[in-house]
Structures are given as C-alpha cells and as structure tokens.
Design an enzyme around this catalytic site. Sequence first.
Site, mmCIF file in Angstrom:
data_model
loop_
_atom_site.group_PDB
_atom_site.id
_atom_site.type_symbol
_atom_site.label_atom_id
_atom_site.label_comp_id
_atom_site.label_asym_id
_atom_site.label_seq_id
_atom_site.Cartn_x
_atom_site.Cartn_y
_atom_site.Cartn_z
ATOM 1 N N ARG A 246 0.863 -1.172 0.000
ATOM 2 C CA ARG A 246 0.000 0.000 0.000
ATOM 3 C C ARG A 246 0.905 1.229 0.000
ATOM 4 O O ARG A 246 2.131 1.091 0.081
ATOM 5 C CB ARG A 246 -1.025 0.003 1.149
ATOM 6 N N ALA B 141 0.926 5.123 -2.149
ATOM 7 C CA ALA B 141 0.773 5.415 -3.575
ATOM 8 C C ALA B 141 1.953 4.949 -4.441
ATOM 9 O O ALA B 141 1.744 4.232 -5.429
ATOM 10 C CB ALA B 141 0.509 6.912 -3.747
ATOM 11 N N GLN C 285 -2.286 2.511 10.063
ATOM 12 C CA GLN C 285 -0.965 2.470 9.412
ATOM 13 C C GLN C 285 0.066 3.289 10.179
ATOM 14 O O GLN C 285 1.261 3.022 10.093
ATOM 15 C CB GLN C 285 -1.056 3.012 7.970
ATOM 16 N N ASP D 26 -1.816 10.761 -1.970
ATOM 17 C CA ASP D 26 -2.084 9.717 -2.974
ATOM 18 C C ASP D 26 -2.404 10.299 -4.340
ATOM 19 O O ASP D 26 -2.327 9.615 -5.347
ATOM 20 C CB ASP D 26 -3.247 8.831 -2.520
HETATM 21 O O1 MRU Z 1 -4.451 3.271 2.269
HETATM 22 P P1 MRU Z 1 -2.968 3.431 2.200
HETATM 23 O O2 MRU Z 1 -2.247 2.827 3.357
HETATM 24 O O3 MRU Z 1 -2.433 2.960 0.857
HETATM 25 O O4 MRU Z 1 -2.743 5.002 2.273
HETATM 26 C C1 MRU Z 1 -1.446 5.505 2.197
HETATM 27 C C2 MRU Z 1 -1.381 6.964 2.399
HETATM 28 O O5 MRU Z 1 -2.359 7.626 2.624
HETATM 29 C C3 MRU Z 1 -0.039 7.618 2.245
HETATM 30 O O6 MRU Z 1 0.033 8.770 3.020
HETATM 31 C C4 MRU Z 1 0.126 7.998 0.778
HETATM 32 O O7 MRU Z 1 0.009 6.896 -0.055
HETATM 33 C C5 MRU Z 1 1.387 8.682 0.520
HETATM 34 S S1 MRU Z 1 2.641 7.466 0.374
HETATM 35 C C6 MRU Z 1 4.146 7.899 0.241
#
Ligand code: MRU
Length: 364
Positions: free
Chosen positions: A53, A55, A203, A244
């Site tokens: 997970r 982005a 997370q 993202d």
């Molecule tokens: O749902 P997720 O865990 O994929 O969400 C991740 C995020 O919100 C991060 O802050 C985002 O992807 C930026 S990653 C460098």
Amino acid sequence: MKVHGKPYRSIWLAEDGWAVGIIDQTRLPHEFVTRRLQSLEDAVRAIRGMQVRGAPLIGATAAYGMSLGMRAEATDSGLDKAYSALIAARPTAVNLRWAVDGMKTLLAPMQPPARAEAAYRRAAEICDEDVEICSAIGEHGLALIGEAWEKKGKDGRLNVLTHCNAGWLATVDWGTALAPIYKAHDAGIPLHVWVGETRPRNQGAGLTCWELGGHGVPYTLIVDNAAGHLMQHGQVDLCITGTDRTTASGDVANKIGTYLKALAAHDNGVPFYVALPGPTIDWTIGDGVGGIPIEERDAAEVTRVAGRTADGGIAAVRIAPEGCAAANPAFDVTPARLVSGLITERGVCQASAEGLRGLFPERG
Ligand code: MRU
C-alpha cells in the site's frame, strides 16, 4: 532501509528473475513476513488486500503486475486484461494509473514475444526512479526541516507530526513524508515525531512506528484526535504528510483524517507540508474535492480493530454493536489553501497551479 540489519526495499525481483518479492504489510508490526507474487492475480490481490500500500508502492507493484501478466499471456487481450484488472484494484492513488498507462503505451506497439522482457525492464526502472525521487524529496525536506530548526533557535527538539504511513514501506525506499525525517535525523537534528494512529487500519501505529523505531528516530504514538490539542499547546513545530493524488492546482488527497490535521494546523499557525513524487500529480484534475475518486472500504475496518493478543496471536475484535452501520471513506482532500508547501523531487513549491508549473514546466 534496514530490517534487523539487512537492507531491504519494499518490493524486489526474486532470485529466479521473474517472481516478485514483497513485505506483507498486513502482518506488521507483529511479524516480518515476505511473500512471492507469481501472477497478475497475486499482484491485484496484494494491492487490493493492502499487503502492499502507499501510492508509489502501489504503482511499482502494478508495474510488476503488468510484467507477471505479460509473462503468462502477452497477447493484446492479455495486455488489456492485465491493465483492467490492475487499474480497478484501488482507485485513489494515481500512481497506479500512471504506472499501468505508461506500461500499456510502451508495450502495445511491440510484438507480443518482446513484451514480457520490456515490462520487467520498465518495472525495475520505475522502482529505481522511485528510490531516486524519494531520496531527492528527502534532501529538499531536510533543508526545510533545517530552517525550522534554526527558527526554533536550535532549542530542545523539533516536533514533527505525520499521519498514516508515507515512509519507505509506502514507496520503494526512503518514503515521501518520512524521507526528510530520516535525513534530518541522520544529519543530527534532534527530531521527535508525533505519529497519528490513523484509524481505521492504523498504518501510523503499525507501520510508521515500526519504521521510525527501526531507524532509531524518537517518536510518540497519539490517537488521531489528539493532534489539534497538541498544536494548541505549541507541541508541534511542523506537519509533513504524504499524498495519494495531487491535483494540478495543489489540492492533495491523502489518508482520511489528513484534512482535519491540516485545519488544526492552519488554525494554530503550524506549517503543514505535503511530500510527493512527480508521478503522484494528476495533471488532468484541478479541483480535488470534486474530482478525486475516494475509495470506500469495507465497513468491517471501522467496526473492528485488529491487533496482537496476550498469547501472541493476531486477532480482530469487534468494537461496535452487531449490525452497527459504518461508513469508511479511506481518503480525504486537503485544499491547497491549507498546505504551506509541496516537497517534491525538484524542490519545494507553493501548493498552487503556478507553484507546480514552476517546478514541472514541461506540463505547462
Ligand atoms: O491506504 P494506504 O495505506 O495505501 O494510504 C497511504 C497513504 O495515505 C499515504 O500517506 C500515501 O500513499 C502517501 S505514500 C508515500
């Protein structure tokens, strides 16, 4: 970054040269488990189920997913199938679309026998580029943190607040929001990080705390609702989050709760920076609130919490009444006006169309 002294990226090509290794992020922080992706379907499942997970990592996994798909079926219909399956896996992070669009443009004009090798080559490049980009974000963010530290009169420690996980686990290495933090820590700036737990999937608690602890960066876990209080009491010098999807006008979609932190930061005069790689910019959208698709996830993520039990097992427990209605929008949009600046691989700019175009004039 290192795990138990061994250098790791969050995704790699296995020794056999075709399967793809990942860290199963659904098992952290309790267990460090790696997995092998052997098919397009494995890659889709890993993205959808959030074993990978963040982005940039979603984009890198999708690129390898296209490669695995081409290895199995490199026909035009195989290409379409891989593209459609991957693009539907998660909707908000635009890096996924960026990666599979780029792959399709590269592979479609080729003869099928040439496609798999070209796809693997491009996927490896995407990973290497991401590491370079995130390291550059780290350098630009380090300068910014250095200025904040000077401004504070180098007194005590610099308190940085972050949300979710935008660290090396969310990218291929280094991270976006956490890259400046790692570089500042390594440069000797005495940092302390407030980590928002990031309900519902936590997370922040599970991944960011694990990462920061592994690198020796001092941190404190807080519930998401504590951020405004800490800011009111002068305990946050700076916020840095990831995103993202960033629109051409500088709005940012990030993990649900980011907007509330940005509002609290604005109200308390705390600088709120967002770190992002170029592939996270969606140049086709101006207004983030109206234009960015927000992933709606399973209500069970809200009504339950997963964690380690006293006997060492991992279990999910219900925290709401049976039959409780729950909504689970996974991201929110922070308007550009609440963002103090965007930290990119090309430097720091204002969160605005002019700011972004100044750094990416080829998009002009
Ligand atoms: O749902 P997720 O865990 O994929 O969400 C991740 C995020 O919100 C991060 O802050 C985002 O992807 C930026 S990653 C460098």
